[in-house]
Design a protein around this motif. Structure first.
Motif, PDB file in Angstrom:
ATOM      1  N   THR A  64       0.833  -1.209   0.000  1.00 51.57           N
ATOM      2  CA  THR A  64       0.000   0.000   0.000  1.00 51.57           C
ATOM      3  C   THR A  64       0.863   1.254   0.000  1.00 51.57           C
ATOM      4  OG1 THR A  64      -1.707  -1.223   1.218  1.00 51.57           O
ATOM      5  CG2 THR A  64      -1.914   1.161   1.177  1.00 51.57           C
ATOM      6  N   VAL A  65       1.922   1.260   0.817  1.00 57.06           N
ATOM      7  CA  VAL A  65       2.842   2.409   0.860  1.00 57.06           C
ATOM      8  C   VAL A  65       3.424   2.666  -0.526  1.00 57.06           C
ATOM      9  CG1 VAL A  65       5.133   3.154   1.675  1.00 57.06           C
ATOM     10  CG2 VAL A  65       3.455   2.314   3.310  1.00 57.06           C
ATOM     11  N   ASN A  66       3.889   1.613  -1.186  1.00 54.29           N
ATOM     12  CA  ASN A  66       4.490   1.768  -2.523  1.00 54.29           C
ATOM     13  C   ASN A  66       3.468   2.245  -3.556  1.00 54.29           C
ATOM     14  OD1 ASN A  66       7.305   1.151  -2.264  1.00 54.29           O
ATOM     15  ND2 ASN A  66       6.740  -0.952  -1.813  1.00 54.29           N
ATOM     16  N   LYS A  67       2.237   1.745  -3.425  1.00 53.57           N
ATOM     17  CA  LYS A  67       1.176   2.121  -4.368  1.00 53.57           C
ATOM     18  C   LYS A  67       0.873   3.626  -4.253  1.00 53.57           C
ATOM     19  CE  LYS A  67      -2.744   0.068  -3.620  1.00 53.57           C
ATOM     20  NZ  LYS A  67      -3.738  -0.991  -3.483  1.00 53.57           N
ATOM     21  N   ILE A  68       0.752   4.108  -3.008  1.00 56.35           N
ATOM     22  CA  ILE A  68       0.435   5.529  -2.799  1.00 56.35           C
ATOM     23  C   ILE A  68       1.641   6.396  -3.166  1.00 56.35           C
ATOM     24  CG2 ILE A  68      -0.360   7.272  -1.143  1.00 56.35           C
ATOM     25  CD1 ILE A  68      -2.410   4.980  -1.925  1.00 56.35           C
ATOM     26  N   ALA A  69       2.841   5.901  -2.907  1.00 60.22           N
ATOM     27  CA  ALA A  69       4.051   6.648  -3.307  1.00 60.22           C
ATOM     28  C   ALA A  69       4.092   6.813  -4.819  1.00 60.22           C
ATOM     29  CB  ALA A  69       5.303   5.928  -2.816  1.00 60.22           C
ATOM     30  N   ASP A  70       3.672   5.780  -5.550  1.00 60.59           N
ATOM     31  CA  ASP A  70       3.627   5.869  -7.022  1.00 60.59           C
ATOM     32  C   ASP A  70       2.635   6.944  -7.480  1.00 60.59           C
ATOM     33  OD1 ASP A  70       5.570   4.090  -7.740  1.00 60.59           O
ATOM     34  OD2 ASP A  70       4.237   2.364  -7.911  1.00 60.59           O
ATOM     35  N   ILE A  71       1.507   7.052  -6.768  1.00 61.09           N
ATOM     36  CA  ILE A  71       0.524   8.089  -7.110  1.00 61.09           C
ATOM     37  C   ILE A  71       1.133   9.470  -6.863  1.00 61.09           C
ATOM     38  CG2 ILE A  71      -1.737   9.077  -6.536  1.00 61.09           C
ATOM     39  CD1 ILE A  71      -2.686   6.248  -5.838  1.00 61.09           C
ATOM     40  N   ALA A 126      -8.481   1.694   5.279  1.00 63.26           N
ATOM     41  CA  ALA A 126      -9.391   2.814   4.996  1.00 63.26           C
ATOM     42  C   ALA A 126      -8.757   3.775   3.988  1.00 63.26           C
ATOM     43  CB  ALA A 126      -9.729   3.555   6.290  1.00 63.26           C
ATOM     44  N   ILE A 127      -7.481   4.097   4.200  1.00 57.27           N
ATOM     45  CA  ILE A 127      -6.782   4.998   3.265  1.00 57.27           C
ATOM     46  C   ILE A 127      -6.693   4.351   1.889  1.00 57.27           C
ATOM     47  CG2 ILE A 127      -4.522   6.025   2.715  1.00 57.27           C
ATOM     48  CD1 ILE A 127      -4.172   6.548   5.724  1.00 57.27           C
ATOM     49  N   ASP A 128      -6.369   3.072   1.864  1.00 55.70           N
ATOM     50  CA  ASP A 128      -6.236   2.342   0.593  1.00 55.70           C
ATOM     51  C   ASP A 128      -7.553   2.385  -0.186  1.00 55.70           C
ATOM     52  OD1 ASP A 128      -4.838   0.751  -1.281  1.00 55.70           O
ATOM     53  OD2 ASP A 128      -5.765  -1.060  -0.482  1.00 55.70           O
ATOM     54  N   ALA A 129      -8.677   2.191   0.529  1.00 57.03           N
ATOM     55  CA  ALA A 129      -9.994   2.183  -0.121  1.00 57.03           C
ATOM     56  C   ALA A 129     -10.329   3.568  -0.685  1.00 57.03           C
ATOM     57  CB  ALA A 129     -11.064   1.741   0.881  1.00 57.03           C
ATOM     58  N   MET A 131      -8.226   5.975  -1.581  1.00 65.34           N
ATOM     59  CA  MET A 131      -7.345   6.297  -2.704  1.00 65.34           C
ATOM     60  C   MET A 131      -7.727   5.490  -3.950  1.00 65.34           C
ATOM     61  SD  MET A 131      -5.538   8.752  -1.697  1.00 65.34           S
ATOM     62  CE  MET A 131      -4.471   8.896  -3.122  1.00 65.34           C
ATOM     63  N   LYS A 132      -8.171   4.260  -3.729  1.00 67.16           N
ATOM     64  CA  LYS A 132      -8.576   3.405  -4.856  1.00 67.16           C
ATOM     65  C   LYS A 132      -9.793   4.021  -5.561  1.00 67.16           C
ATOM     66  CE  LYS A 132      -7.743  -0.999  -4.012  1.00 67.16           C
ATOM     67  NZ  LYS A 132      -7.943  -2.304  -3.391  1.00 67.16           N
ATOM     68  N   THR A 133     -10.772   4.485  -4.760  1.00 66.65           N
ATOM     69  CA  THR A 133     -11.978   5.112  -5.314  1.00 66.65           C
ATOM     70  C   THR A 133     -11.622   6.384  -6.081  1.00 66.65           C
ATOM     71  OG1 THR A 133     -13.260   4.241  -3.459  1.00 66.65           O
ATOM     72  CG2 THR A 133     -14.264   6.025  -4.711  1.00 66.65           C
ATOM     73  N   LYS A 134     -10.784   7.225  -5.466  1.00 62.23           N
ATOM     74  CA  LYS A 134     -10.380   8.489  -6.112  1.00 62.23           C
ATOM     75  C   LYS A 134      -9.646   8.212  -7.423  1.00 62.23           C
ATOM     76  CE  LYS A 134     -11.407  11.746  -2.963  1.00 62.23           C
ATOM     77  NZ  LYS A 134     -12.276  12.892  -3.261  1.00 62.23           N
ATOM     78  N   ASN A 281      -1.686  11.163   2.637  1.00 64.82           N
ATOM     79  CA  ASN A 281      -1.902   9.766   3.029  1.00 64.82           C
ATOM     80  C   ASN A 281      -0.622   8.945   3.021  1.00 64.82           C
ATOM     81  OD1 ASN A 281      -4.656   9.882   3.623  1.00 64.82           O
ATOM     82  ND2 ASN A 281      -5.207   9.744   1.472  1.00 64.82           N
ATOM     83  N   PHE A 282       0.328   9.316   2.159  1.00 61.39           N
ATOM     84  CA  PHE A 282       1.606   8.606   2.187  1.00 61.39           C
ATOM     85  C   PHE A 282       2.236   8.723   3.575  1.00 61.39           C
ATOM     86  CE2 PHE A 282       6.208   8.650   2.184  1.00 61.39           C
ATOM     87  CZ  PHE A 282       6.479   7.409   1.636  1.00 61.39           C
TER      88      PHE A 282
END
Length: 380
Positions: A64-71, A126-129, A131-134, A281-282
């Motif tokens: 999740t950390v890596n996914k949000i960092a990529d965003i 919760a953060i992952d969900a 960010m996924k929706t956004k 969120n990161f």
């Protein structure tokens, strides 16, 4: 960025133990205290189960950390360096780990270890969900924008025809007749001119007019009776003539531009919002991940060295190419620990024997407690 968290028995000399490790590794790494509070421990059985759960959570948190960092990297590209955008509590990742303090406001130490782990996991999920929706909403809008842009820039077989086909090219307000717009490959002009009148009945002779041309296609209008439109479209397709879906509308060009401007504006707003949210969120996610590492260190320490907990935990930022040297130095200093150490009773040893055997079978096993955190701040 690679950080190693280790824990060794302190034998009531926490500060001395820390200074000893720091001195031993001074040439190869920067060593800092990694303070972990005294938690409510519960039974060793529950700790063994929790230890297994923490492994799974650790993997999930890292993803999740890596996914949000990529965003963050994608949506703040070119504005600032990644080190400046990937912040945790307004600190760089490096500063945050080196000066880590357990957040007792968010994760109270009078709660059980299991409760704290669940709290961390719920926050990350919760953060992952969110960010996924956004991200999904943004992606849908971006796809719509690209479709609209393609209609403006593609060849005449796909391009939006508003503004190309004028009022004078069309038969309007006729009870029986209509105008079709056909994209004909340049190589088939001769075939088109020889066949269009006889593809079906009820085509007006010599009604074909070329109104536009690009590198691949010519755009022709023809007049025919409305009742044969479907048949003509089907027959034309067999000869590779593409009948465009087009109805003349005086306001269409203006509406088309307005739609493009609106979708483009929304896409830009969503892009800015995604970048802003991802940055915030990161920081939250990375802090949760480091807190989870602290839990892993604590649980493994109790399972390895026994009760009451008496240990020193440190974070080690290894200089490039000195990882092996750091490993050798720590093994030389603490290799004597072997498996378990300092357990109060043989019953405690029995309770965690299986856990220890599983750990020893792991290729990354060390005689002291060790966990690594690896994060590539430049990954794209």
């Amino acid at each position: 960025m690679k950080y190693t968290f280790i824990s060794v028995p302190a034998t009531a000399q926490k500060k001395t133990t820390f200074l000893n490790i720091k001195a031993k590794l001074a040439e190869y790494a920067d060593t800092n205290a990694f303070p972990i509070p005294d938690f409510k421990i519960g039974t060793l059985d529950t700790l063994v189960l929790l230890s297994d759960d923490l492994v799974k959570y650790d993997i999930a948190f890292e993803q999740t950390v890596n996914k949000i960092a990529d965003i963050v990297r994608t949506f703040t590209l070119g504005t600032t360096s990644h080190e400046q955008t990937l912040l945790v509590n307004d600190k760089s990742i490096d500063q945050y780990i080196r000066t880590f303090q357990w957040n007792t406001m968010k994760y109270r130490t009078d709660k059980s270890l299991q409760e704290t782990t669940v709290t961390l996991s719920q926050e990350v999920n919760a953060i992952d969900a969110i960010m996924k929706t956004k991200l999904n909403t943004y992606t849908q809008n971006k796809n719509s924008l690209q479709t609209l842009q393609r209609k403006q820039t593609g060849n005449l077989s796909v391009k939006n025809l508003n503004g190309i086909i004028k009022k004078q090219h069309c038969v309007l307000n006729s009870e029986y007749l209509t105008t079709l717009v056909v994209a004909v490959p340049k190589s088939l002009y001769k075939q088109w001119n020889g066949k269009y009148e006889t593809l079906t009945s009820m085509v007006v002779p010599r009604s074909s007019v070329k109104v536009a041309e690009d590198d691949e296609f010519g755009l022709f209008t023809i007049t025919l009776f409305q009742r044969v439109v479907d048949e003509f479209t089907h027959k034309a397709r067999e000869d590779r003539f593409i009948v465009r879906d087009f109805t003349y509308d005086e306001d269409a060009l203006k509406l088309q531009q307005e739609e493009l401007d609106q979708v483009s504006s929304v896409e830009m707003e969503q892009q800015i919002e995604l970048g802003r949210l991802a940055k915030i969120n990161f920081g939250e996610l990375f802090a949760s991940w480091v807190h989870l590492k602290a839990l892993r260190v604590f649980v493994e320490t109790v399972l390895r060295y026994g009760l009451p907990p008496d240990f020193t935990a440190v974070s080690i930022a290894v200089q490039p190419k000195f990882e092996k040297k750091v490993d050798e130095t720590l093994l030389a200093q603490y290799g004597r620990l072997g498996g378990t150490h300092g357990l109060n009773s043989s019953s405690q040893q029995d309770e965690i024997l299986d856990h220890d055997l599983q750990t020893v079978n792991d290729s990354s096993y060390r005689p002291y407690v060790q966990f690594d955190l690896y994060f590539d701040s430049h990954h794209t």
